[in-house]
Structure formats: structure tokens, C-alpha cells
Design an enzyme around this catalytic site. Structure first.
Site, PDB file in Angstrom:
ATOM      1  N   TYR A 150      -9.458  15.327  -6.272  1.00  0.00           N
ATOM      2  CA  TYR A 150      -8.647  14.848  -6.998  1.00  0.00           C
ATOM      3  C   TYR A 150      -7.601  15.476  -7.898  1.00  0.00           C
ATOM      4  O   TYR A 150      -6.430  15.437  -7.896  1.00  0.00           O
ATOM      5  CB  TYR A 150      -9.358  14.047  -8.119  1.00  0.00           C
ATOM      6  CG  TYR A 150      -8.616  13.276  -9.276  1.00  0.00           C
ATOM      7  CD1 TYR A 150      -7.962  12.250  -8.867  1.00  0.00           C
ATOM      8  CD2 TYR A 150      -8.545  13.817 -10.511  1.00  0.00           C
ATOM      9  CE1 TYR A 150      -7.204  11.395  -9.943  1.00  0.00           C
ATOM     10  CE2 TYR A 150      -7.761  13.027 -11.644  1.00  0.00           C
ATOM     11  CZ  TYR A 150      -7.053  12.001 -11.175  1.00  0.00           C
ATOM     12  OH  TYR A 150      -6.698  11.228 -12.262  1.00  0.00           O
ATOM     13  N   SER A 151      -8.084  16.937  -8.245  1.00  0.00           N
ATOM     14  CA  SER A 151      -7.413  17.726  -9.047  1.00  0.00           C
ATOM     15  C   SER A 151      -6.354  18.485  -8.130  1.00  0.00           C
ATOM     16  O   SER A 151      -5.290  18.702  -8.632  1.00  0.00           O
ATOM     17  CB  SER A 151      -8.374  19.152  -9.696  1.00  0.00           C
ATOM     18  OG  SER A 151      -9.334  18.532 -10.811  1.00  0.00           O
ATOM     19  N   ALA A 152      -6.738  18.890  -6.911  1.00  0.00           N
ATOM     20  CA  ALA A 152      -5.619  19.328  -5.908  1.00  0.00           C
ATOM     21  C   ALA A 152      -4.537  18.200  -5.602  1.00  0.00           C
ATOM     22  O   ALA A 152      -3.518  18.847  -5.544  1.00  0.00           O
ATOM     23  CB  ALA A 152      -6.713  19.683  -4.808  1.00  0.00           C
ATOM     24  N   SER A 153      -4.846  16.809  -5.410  1.00  0.00           N
ATOM     25  CA  SER A 153      -4.013  16.292  -5.417  1.00  0.00           C
ATOM     26  C   SER A 153      -2.911  15.839  -6.534  1.00  0.00           C
ATOM     27  O   SER A 153      -1.616  16.039  -6.409  1.00  0.00           O
ATOM     28  CB  SER A 153      -4.393  14.744  -4.884  1.00  0.00           C
ATOM     29  OG  SER A 153      -5.068  14.246  -6.311  1.00  0.00           O
ATOM     30  N   LYS A 154      -3.368  16.179  -7.759  1.00  0.00           N
ATOM     31  CA  LYS A 154      -2.560  16.138  -9.068  1.00  0.00           C
ATOM     32  C   LYS A 154      -1.944  17.457  -9.107  1.00  0.00           C
ATOM     33  O   LYS A 154      -0.752  17.333  -9.618  1.00  0.00           O
ATOM     34  CB  LYS A 154      -3.518  15.762 -10.143  1.00  0.00           C
ATOM     35  CG  LYS A 154      -4.149  14.407 -10.173  1.00  0.00           C
ATOM     36  CD  LYS A 154      -2.791  13.319 -10.034  1.00  0.00           C
ATOM     37  CE  LYS A 154      -3.607  12.013 -10.164  1.00  0.00           C
ATOM     38  NZ  LYS A 154      -2.653  10.892 -10.075  1.00  0.00           N
ATOM     39  N   ASP A 211       0.935  -1.154   0.095  1.00  0.00           N
ATOM     40  CA  ASP A 211       0.011   0.222   0.028  1.00  0.00           C
ATOM     41  C   ASP A 211       1.015   1.197  -0.014  1.00  0.00           C
ATOM     42  O   ASP A 211       1.672   1.432   1.055  1.00  0.00           O
ATOM     43  CB  ASP A 211      -0.898  -0.141   1.345  1.00  0.00           C
ATOM     44  CG  ASP A 211      -1.775   0.945   1.374  1.00  0.00           C
ATOM     45  OD1 ASP A 211      -1.694   2.216   0.720  1.00  0.00           O
ATOM     46  OD2 ASP A 211      -2.663   0.846   2.252  1.00  0.00           O
ATOM     47  N   ASN A 222       2.403   5.874 -10.335  1.00  0.00           N
ATOM     48  CA  ASN A 222       1.300   5.668 -11.039  1.00  0.00           C
ATOM     49  C   ASN A 222       0.162   5.423 -10.152  1.00  0.00           C
ATOM     50  O   ASN A 222      -1.006   5.735 -10.600  1.00  0.00           O
ATOM     51  CB  ASN A 222       1.447   4.760 -12.130  1.00  0.00           C
ATOM     52  CG  ASN A 222       0.476   4.512 -12.914  1.00  0.00           C
ATOM     53  OD1 ASN A 222      -0.173   5.179 -13.665  1.00  0.00           O
ATOM     54  ND2 ASN A 222      -0.324   3.388 -12.478  1.00  0.00           N
ATOM     55  N   ALA A 223       0.323   4.973  -8.956  1.00  0.00           N
ATOM     56  CA  ALA A 223      -0.693   4.321  -8.299  1.00  0.00           C
ATOM     57  C   ALA A 223      -1.820   5.791  -8.015  1.00  0.00           C
ATOM     58  O   ALA A 223      -1.176   6.673  -7.553  1.00  0.00           O
ATOM     59  CB  ALA A 223      -0.581   3.899  -6.869  1.00  0.00           C
TER      60      ALA A 223
END
Ligand SMILES: NC(=O)c1ccc[n+]([C@@H]2O[C@H](COP(=O)([O-])OP(=O)(O)OC[C@H]3O[C@@H](n4cnc5c(N)ncnc54)[C@H](OP(=O)(O)O)[C@@H]3O)[C@@H](O)[C@H]2O)c1
Ligand SMILES: *[C@@H]1O[C@H](CO)[C@@H](O)[C@H](O)[C@H]1NC(C)=O
Ligand SMILES: *[C@@H]1O[C@H](CO)[C@@H](O)[C@H](O)[C@H]1NC(C)=O
Length: 270
Positions: free
Chosen positions: A198-202, A106, A133-134
């Protein structure tokens, strides 16, 4: 009034599009063709190199494994589902990977990240490419979360998961003058409703690895990939629900993904 503005904009965008088509597109396509031929001629020979891929049990990671396998790379495949990794390993060996190591881990657990880098280096004697990539996604609005901490795994997987493995891999990548490849997303700069986390993490991934590129200088190459929609378990609707569980929600996907396209179109004509 609104109609008049629309008509003026229509004419203006048509003119701009025409100018772009005639004067900008051909040189751009020539440049792109030139650069891709350079890449083709001088592409790295990855035969015999050691490549670790996180999130290799499905989707983009699985197919990256097959592309490296076809080119004769040795693979370390990391994800949580061991059985799926074993199937990917078998196909990779068939396609030409001389040695494949399967590690169930993990990426959000710092100890497990340390362990899979260590195990890879112990097994192969080094590491050439690290592919972070995870990733997971969520498609709920901020206001919909009953408990806001439910969404923490998105940042833990997409951002911290990439940071932990990179941290432990850096000494080995320096030794091999290797590469880091990280899967960010076009979401990093595209504001789409329901995709904020999601966008903030990317965007965090993008910013982190761009800065790391400066910190590391020429020692380790860094490639940040920002794919658009690509078929995978994620786009089949496998997402983190607002209750904090991984679910298969095709309705939510259908509600969110078309908006991505309309938003892209909107940005183009604006
Ligand atoms: N598909 C697209 O349209 C698209 C667009 C832009 C960017 N991306 C990015 O591409 C990457 C790959 O996604 P995908 O589209 O191929 O989706 P996917 O098929 O759902 O693959 C996600 C992979 O990540 C692994 N993973 C998730 N959480 C993990 C954890 N805590 N520890 C270890 N492995 C974990 C999953 O394996 P296990 O469940 O077995 O652990 C799986 O192998 C992601 O970073 C995603 O954000 C995708
Ligand atoms: C690629 O590298 C391998 C191993 O180092 C070598 O055997 C092979 O000949 C190389 N291939 C090319 C096309 O240079
Ligand atoms: C890493 O590998 C070394 C052997 O090279 C071993 O002694 C050590 O315990 C390992 N550490 C972890 C966290 O797996």
C-alpha cells in the site's frame, strides 16, 4: 548505561519540546492561520464546474462528492458499484449539484478509464477537476502471500488507476486550465509493517504527480492529498487478502492500525 542515555534523551527532548512550544509553534500557527484565511478568501468558485471523482461510491470519495455538491459543482461519479453511486448521486443532487452523471467503471482497465473521461466530456462539454481517489489496501506481510501476484491489484488500482484517467483527461484539463487532485496517503513516507505494498503504491503516486507538476508547468494545478486515518470502508477493514480477494477483515485491521499510531508516536519522540 541504557538508563543514563534514556535520562539524557528525556531531558534533551523536554528542552527541545519547550523551545519548540515557545519559539516555533506560535509563528507556525500564525502562518497556518494566515494561509487558511487566504485560501478561504480566494477559494475557487466551483459552482457550475465539472468534477470527476473516482472511488465515489464510499468513504472519502463519497464525501468529496457531497462537498462539491454543496458548492454547486456538476459531478461525474465513478466506481464499480453502480447502485451505491446512484445513492451518492441522489444525495449530491439534494445537496445542490445541478447535474450528476453516474459511470460504473473499473479504473484498472485502461479502456474503461478512456471511456469514463470521454463520457464525462461528451455529457458536460468539458472537465475542470479530476479527483483520482479510488484505492484499495492490503495488510499482509510479504512472506505471507502464497502467490505474490495476488497483491498486484494494489498497484494497478492505486497507481495505474490514477495514471490512466490522468492520461486521458490531460487534453481536457489543459483546455479548461483545470486541476488534478489525487489521494495519496501518509503511508507514502511512513514505514508500517503489513503496509509495504500500500505504502509503495502511494509513494509511487506521490512521486509521479510531483514530477507531472513539473512537466505540466502552470497549465494544470496538481494537489496531492496525504490523509491520515479517515473513517471509510477501508478503515472498517475492507482489504485485499493475501489470497487476492477483497474481504472484510476487522481482526487484521485491529492488528495493523494501532501500529500506525505507535509508529507515528515513535517518529515524534525519536
Ligand atoms: N481511509 C483512510 O484512512 C485513508 C488514508 C489515506 C489515504 N486513503 C486513500 O483514500 C482513498 C479513498 O479510500 P477510502 O478510505 O475512502 O476507502 P473506501 O471507502 O474503501 O473507498 C474506496 C473507493 O475506491 C473505489 N474503488 C476501489 N477499486 C476500484 C476500481 N478498481 N475501480 C474503480 N473504483 C474502485 C471503491 O468503489 P467500488 O468498490 O464500488 O469500485 C470505493 O468507492 C484511497 O485512495 C485510499 O488509499 C485513505
Ligand atoms: C460562481 O460562479 C457562478 C457560475 O459561473 C456564478 O453564477 C456565481 O455568481 C459565482 N459566485 C461567486 C460567489 O462568485
Ligand atoms: C469518445 O467520444 C467520441 C464522441 O465525441 C466517440 O466518437 C468515440 O467513439 C468515443 N470513444 C470512446 C473510447 O468511448
Amino acid at each position: 548505561m541504557k538508563n543514563l542515555i534514556n535520562q539524557i534523551l528525556d531531558v534533551a527532548t523536554s528542552c527541545l519540546a519547550f523551545i519548540a512550544l515557545i519559539f516555533i509553534l506560535p509563528p507556525f500557527l500564525c502562518l497556518k492561520f494566515f494561509l487558511s484565511s487566504l485560501n478561504f478568501i480566494f477559494s475557487e468558485n466551483v459552482s457550475g464546474k465539472v468534477v470527476l471523482i473516482t472511488g465515489a461510491s464510499s468513504g472519502i470519495g463519497e464525501h468529496l462528492a457531497y462537498e462539491y455538491a454543496r458548492r454547486g459543482a456538476k459531478l461525474a461519479l465513478v466506481a464499480r458499484r453502480r447502485q451505491r453511486l446512484q445513492d451518492v448521486a441522489e444525495t449530491s443532487r439534494y445537496l445542490g449539484a445541478p447535474d450528476v452523471l453516474v459511470i460504473s467503471a473499473d479504473v484498472t482497465k485502461v479502456g474503461e478509464s478512456k471511456h469514463f473521461i470521454n463520457e464525462t466530456v461528451n455529457h458536460f462539454g468539458g472537465l475542470d477537476h479530476l479527483l483520482n481517489n479510488a484505492g484499495i489496501s492490503t495488510m499482509s506481510m510479504l512472506e505471507e502471500f502464497p502467490d505474490i501476484t495476488n497483491v498486484a491489484p494494489v498497484m494497478e488500482t492505486n497507481f495505474w488507476g490514477s495514471v490512466y484517467s490522468t492520461h486521458f483527461a490531460i487534453p481536457h484539463l489543459k483546455a479548461s486550465r483545470g486541476k488534478i487532485i489525487v489521494t495519496a496517503s501518509s503511508g507514502a513516507w511512513l514505514p508500517v509493517p503489513r503496509m509495504a505494498f500500500y505504502s509503495a503504491s502511494k509513494a509511487a503516486v506521490l512521486s509521479f504527480f510531483e514530477t507531472l507538476r513539473v512537466e505540466l508547468g502552470g497549465d494544470i494545478g496538481i494537489t496531492i492529498v496525504t490523509p491520515g486515518l479517515t473513517e471509510s470502508e477501508l478503515t472498517k477493514g475492507k482489504i485485499l487478502s493475501k489470497d487476492g480477494k477483497m474481504v472484510l477483515d476487522q481482526n487484521m485491521r485491529d492488528a495493523s492500525l494501532p501500529r500506525i499510531f505507535s509508529r507515528v508516536a515513535f517518529q515524534k519522540i525519536r
